[in-house]
Enzyme design. Structure first.
Site: not given
Lengths: 577, 493
Positions: A153, A43, A253, A39, A322, A121, A155, A524, A8
């Site tokens: 998904r 990442e 973020t 998902f 995100a 998060r 996070f 998400e 990703q």
């Protein structure tokens, strides 16, 4: 070195491979055609296989491939962070929250990976849709002897929201109110009661409206009464219902990730190639990007082609994560197209001697003054006049800022909203359970593609429900994962979807912020709707103690977890209060 | 004696002798034929991404079965025709109605599970499957999708069912050709392949099987390979010599004989299901939850016994029904009460070179009431935390004369709860008897804690299942199925 990776985050994979080979980034190209699902699990976790393959290729000077067997993959790679959350809440007799104090502890595994931002998060979402007048939220990311947990998904968001919803449930049992009424009484206001724990103003709180609309549409209140009547006469099968909201902050973020690039080429036959920095993992990002080009140039689908994502075409990309893929890359694609269009408009105005304001791109061709000229003819003429038909595009999200030191700022450009209502049946003899009906109303803004968005909502909901009911990770005493294949780690199967499953997009609800065509991110937020199922199960088993004791049902609510809660409630019921 | 296997892949005949006993269909398709539409998801028959369709001639009729290519060995295709997702499109290049429906209704997101779903759906519609939600659930229980939440796939399946009824598809046109083609492959010959990889024996009948096994008692018997396949894909075991069970034509018998049902060693769960449903009504819903459609299409009833897993769902059911196992070694045959076959974990009453010829399930007497309950974390395609099968005989005075309370998942072997049975026999089937049995069953087992359930859960639920049995069958009970809606639908006469 050319890497084909199921990642990703092609740019990070590029950096990692360059680093391990001690080469500059300009000698490493990472390409992602598409992923078989992501998902969040890809990442950061795709980096290791990419590096291993790169190293093997470097040493052998031959192509190398690394593909993990499913068991190895599940043992090696990270999972969603599991949390233990401690909470204290103060409230009045009407169920209004006065103050909340929460400690959110997360199992992070053996390395930091993304655990910092994930626990952040979780903090950002420990309010969900609710105003906390007084609040203290703390996180404890714990290093453990298990897999290094990673993005998945939501996070951390869903975990924080789960805590907020448990707080609501506790208040409902303590006050004797319907949990839905506690929810409605505590949602963020529009004029006041609109400051989040991180001092961002909620400018468009629509949670209450969405919940009220869904309550009406799915007949929540009448059904709740009917289910309670049913439970009074049913010895072993109990039914429950719950309606829960989601408010989900959209933006990375880490502010600097909120940027994207694109590269659009128009060829002289009038066909268009779109490149952008986002990756396709089934969410339909490429389709949405193609749609933007089709709409802007007035072209049919077969004239626009999207390429594999490659660091050679669009550099320095952010992870497709995100929920930001369409928001960021869509605007970057639009920026690139707008630049080409500006040149074409300027050229056409000069070439055909009309005012620029009379040049428009439509489905029948380019309107140039009173004439409609085929797109390809405009493009050919522009080429002959030495007009550049290619452009990069760039976008950075406006308005956002975040200071982690003070814990203040506006980390999110906007919020996505929704609500879900679930009805379940629970078997008190075994804890087995079943969803019987689910209704979802979800806010995708002015949807870029309603069918794709509904697909994200349906899929996200089932995934969220699976997370909260059956997906159980079991480690043995030595920290070895025992559930490392589909035979032991059970995700929802076909028959686990509710037989009645109504999913609707909120209508006439354009994003208040200037996102791509006023749409909202949709990856998400719908995952969180699974919480309605957890709370419906809780409602069903609360019937054992005449709805007087909060079941405090922990997730995942497996049949065993449910049966344990049932047995505990039976004992508590007989204890003096 | 042939020394190669032969089968069709799509329209092309393949004769293969250079293969190993453990070569899977999936690896052959992907690595040797370059047909990468068939995916490897889990390599253990749980996710369905590798689903392919195998067509066989059985009693002159074509059968269209979805199977998991990851745990089917290539030699098992002898005499069959294999279709993968690459073979579906019509001669004019247009998509199969199932594929078109998946496109039209957005049944594919990331696409990884899609070919497997498509093959399960094609097999379903080819078998005349209808637009019925429960039947569709059963047909697709063996295919996992992480993206869609299944809703659009079900919508696609429904559309495909409707279109197939109206229009049919290319396989309907080809049926006669396939019958001719497959008939030509049925030469009644045994197959023996010996090469550097090992030895593969496909006996044409049980006499050959007995003889070869007698000479090679260390060979591995393989029926449906849904368990043995995992020895290879997950435990990386080598199988130097495999002997097929399902190639023996006479082991395919499934018939009513002498007061009971005979199920030959080669009969799959799918084949046995209709007969078992009549014979043991309560077995129906349980058997529909054993594995998935793909697994039941390959797995044999007797293989589920032969592998002696403590968590097989068949054995408790058949022990409760008083089944008798028929064993054969060379020319010597013996019969064994099924419960006595399981000695302890990993040990069965089976001699070297002895094999199961079949199982005999006696007709149940009118005084017997029977129920079966499967409890697992997930409803479909999950290994039971607890599997229970109960049979009690009640005389005219309402007294329990015999009780068989059989459990899987509670011990190292499928076994009876003898103490609980003792508490019931001679008693009226009333609350007092139930309470006595619930108490006694705690002394019957010392269950394990594992990822499927804790010892506490297993103990609690084993007693609760007695309560369920009581409620459903005792005079003081509710006489209704006590279960979640749609979980068991059996009409008891």
């Amino acid at each position: 070195m050319r890497i084909c990776s199921s990642t990703q985050h092609p740019t990070e994979t590029q950096h990692m491979v360059a680093h391990i080979l001690d080469r500059p980034s300009n000698l490493v190209t990472v390409e992602v055609r598409r992923m078989g699902g992501g998902f969040g699990g890809k990442e950061t976790q795709a980096n290791a296989p990419a590096c291993l393959a790169a190293l093997a290729a470097e040493i052998t000077q031959r192509p190398a491939k690394c593909r993990l067997d499913r068991d190895d993959d599940m043992i090696m790679t990270g999972k969603r962070h599991d949390f233990v959350i401690d909470y204290d809440v103060g409230f009045d007799a009407q169920g209004h929250i006065q103050g909340v104090d929460m400690l959110l502890a997360a199992r992070c595994g053996w390395s930091a990976d993304l655990s910092g931002p994930v626990t952040d998060r979780a903090l950002f979402h420990a309010d969900n849709a609710y105003y906390y007048p007084d609040v203290r939220l703390r996180s404890e990311p714990f290093r453990t002897n298990t897999q290094s947990n990673t993005a998945f998904r939501g996070f951390g968001g869903p975990q924080g929201i789960a805590a907020a919803e448990r707080v609501i449930e506790e208040i409902a049992f303590a006050t004797g109110l319907d949990p839905l009424d506690v929810r409605l009484r505590n949602t963020y206001g529009r004029q006041d009661k609109n400051i989040t724990p991180y001092f961002m103003t909620v400018e468009d709180s629509i949670s209450r409206g969405i919940m009220e609309q869904l309550t009406e549409e799915c007949d929540y209140r009448k059904r709740r009464e009917e289910l309670r009547a049913f439970n009074r006469s049913s010895k072993y099968i109990r039914r429950g219902i719950a309606l829960t909201p989601v408010k989900f902050g959209i933006s990375f973020t880490a502010t600097h990730f909120n940027q994207a690039g694109a590269l659009v080429h128009v060829y002289t036959d009038g066909s268009v190639q779109v490149n952008h920095g986002g990756t396709e993992m089934g969410q339909g990002l490429h389709t949405k990007m193609v749609q933007i080009a089709m709409r802007e140039f007035g072209l049919p689908e077969n004239r626009v082609r999207i390429t594999a994502t490659t660091t050679g075409k669009v550099p320095n990309t952010s992870a497709t994560a995100a929920s930001s893929g369409a928001d960021l890359n869509g605007m970057a694609v639009l920026d690139a197209i707008s630049k080409i269009k500006e040149r074409l408009i300027s050229f056409a105005a000069t070439h055909w001697q009309v005012p620029e304001s009379t040049v428009h791109f439509g489905a029948n061709g380019v309107q140039v003054g009173d004439n409609c000229i085929p797109f390809v003819d405009v493009v050919k003429a522009a080429y002959m006049a030495r007009v550049s038909l290619s452009s990069s595009g760039f976008y950075k999200t406006p308005k956002i800022s975040w200071d982690p030191k003070t814990g203040r700022g506006r980390p999110f450009y906007y919020f996505a909203y929704g609500a879900a209502c679930a009805e379940v049946a629970v078997d008190l003899l075994t804890g087995e359970n079943r969803m019987e009906r689910v209704d979802i109303l979800h806010d995708a803004g002015q949807s870029l593609n309603p069918i794709l968005d509904i697909g994200q909502i349906e899929g996200g909901f089932i995934q969220g429900a699976g997370w909260l009911t059956m997906e159980e990770l079991v480690w043995d005493q030595t920290g070895r994962l025992r559930t490392h294949a589909p035979s032991t780690y059970k995700i929802p199967a076909c028959s686990d979807r509710p037989p009645i499953f109504n999913v609707k997009l909120l209508e006439n609800s354009p994003n208040q912020e200037e996102t791509i065509f006023r749409s909202k991110a949709v990856g998400e937020p719908p995952f969180v709707h699974g919480l309605a199922v957890l709370h419906a199960i809780s409602d069903a088993i609360a019937s054992i103690a005449d709805y007087r004791i909060c079941p405090q049902l922990d997730a995942p609510a497996t049949p065993e977890q449910i049966l344990r809660t049932v047995e505990r409630l039976k004992k508590q019921k007989d204890m003096p209060h | 004696m042939r020394h190669h296997i032969r089968f069709y892949l799509g329209q092309t005949l393949h004769e293969v002798s250079d293969l190993s006993p453990t070569h899977t269909v999936l690896d052959w398709l992907r690595d040797q034929k370059g047909l990468t539409g068939t995916k490897e998801g889990c390599n253990e028959g749980d996710c369905g991404a590798c689903t392919v369709m195998v067509v066989r001639l059985e009693n002159g009729q074509l059968t269209w079965r979805s199977v998991n290519a990851c745990i089917q060995f290539l030699w098992m295709l002898d005499g069959a025709q294999l279709f993968t997702v690459e073979h579906l499109q019509n001669p004019d290049g247009s998509l199969h109605p199932v594929q078109q429906a998946m496109v039209d209704l957005h049944g594919s997101q990331c696409g990884f599970c899609t070919p497997g779903f498509v093959m399960s759906m094609v097999a379903y519609v080819q078998n005349g499957g209808e637009d019925d939600p429960k039947a569709i659930n059963t047909a697709l229980a063996g295919n996992l999708c992480r993206c869609t939440g299944y809703a659009p796939i079900i919508r696609a399946m429904q559309q495909a069912c409707r279109i197939m009824v109206q229009q049919g598809n290319r396989f309907d046109v080809e049926k006669q050709d396939i019958i001719l083609r497959l008939s030509a492959l049925q030469d009644g010959s045994s197959v023996d392949i010996q090469n550097t990889h090992g030895r593969i024996t496909l006996p044409a009948n049980s006499d050959v099987l007995a003889a070869v096994y007698q000479e090679n008692p260390k060979a591995t018997l393989v029926a449906g390979a849904t368990d043995v396949g995992l020895w290879v894909t997950k435990h990386l075991r080598d199988l130097p010599h495999v002997i097929a069970v399902r190639s023996a034509k006479d082991l395919h018998k499934l018939e009513q004989r002498d007061g009971g049902l005979w199920i030959g060693a080669a009969v799959t769960y799918t084949q046995a299901l209709p007969a078992l449903a009549t014979h043991l009504p309560d077995a129906l819903e349980t058997i529909k939850r054993i594995g998935s459609t793909q697994v039941r299409n390959a797995a044999t009833v007797c293989g589920n016994i032969g592998n002696a897993s403590p968590i097989g769902d068949g054995p408790p059911l058949f022990i409760a029904a008083g089944a008798v196992l028929h064993l054969r070694q060379s020319d010597t045959r013996r019969q064994l009460s099924l419960e006595n076959y399981f000695v302890e974990y990993g040990k069965q009453d089976r001699q070297p070179a002895e094999f199961i010829e079949g199982i005999f399930i006696p007709d149940q007497s009118a005084q017997t009431v029977m129920r079966a309950y499967k409890v697992s974390k997930r409803f479909d395609q999950d290994i039971s935390a607890i599997m229970a099968a109960f049979a009690v005989s009640i005389n005219a005075d309402g007294e329990i004369t015999e009780a068989r309370l059989v459990f899987g998942g509670m011990a190292g072997i499928p076994c009876r709860a003898k103490m609980a049975e003792k508490a019931l026999v001679g008693q009226k089937w009333d609350m007092a008897a139930l309470e006595a049995a619930r108490k006694a069953i705690q002394d019957d087992f010392t269950p394990l804690t594992d990822m499927r359930g804790s010892a506490w859960y297993r103990s609690t639920v084993s007693a609760n299942l007695l309560t369920r049995f009581f409620e459903e069958t005792a005079p003081q009970g509710s006489a209704q199925p006590i279960c979640l809606e749609g979980w068991r639908e059996i009409s008891h006469a």
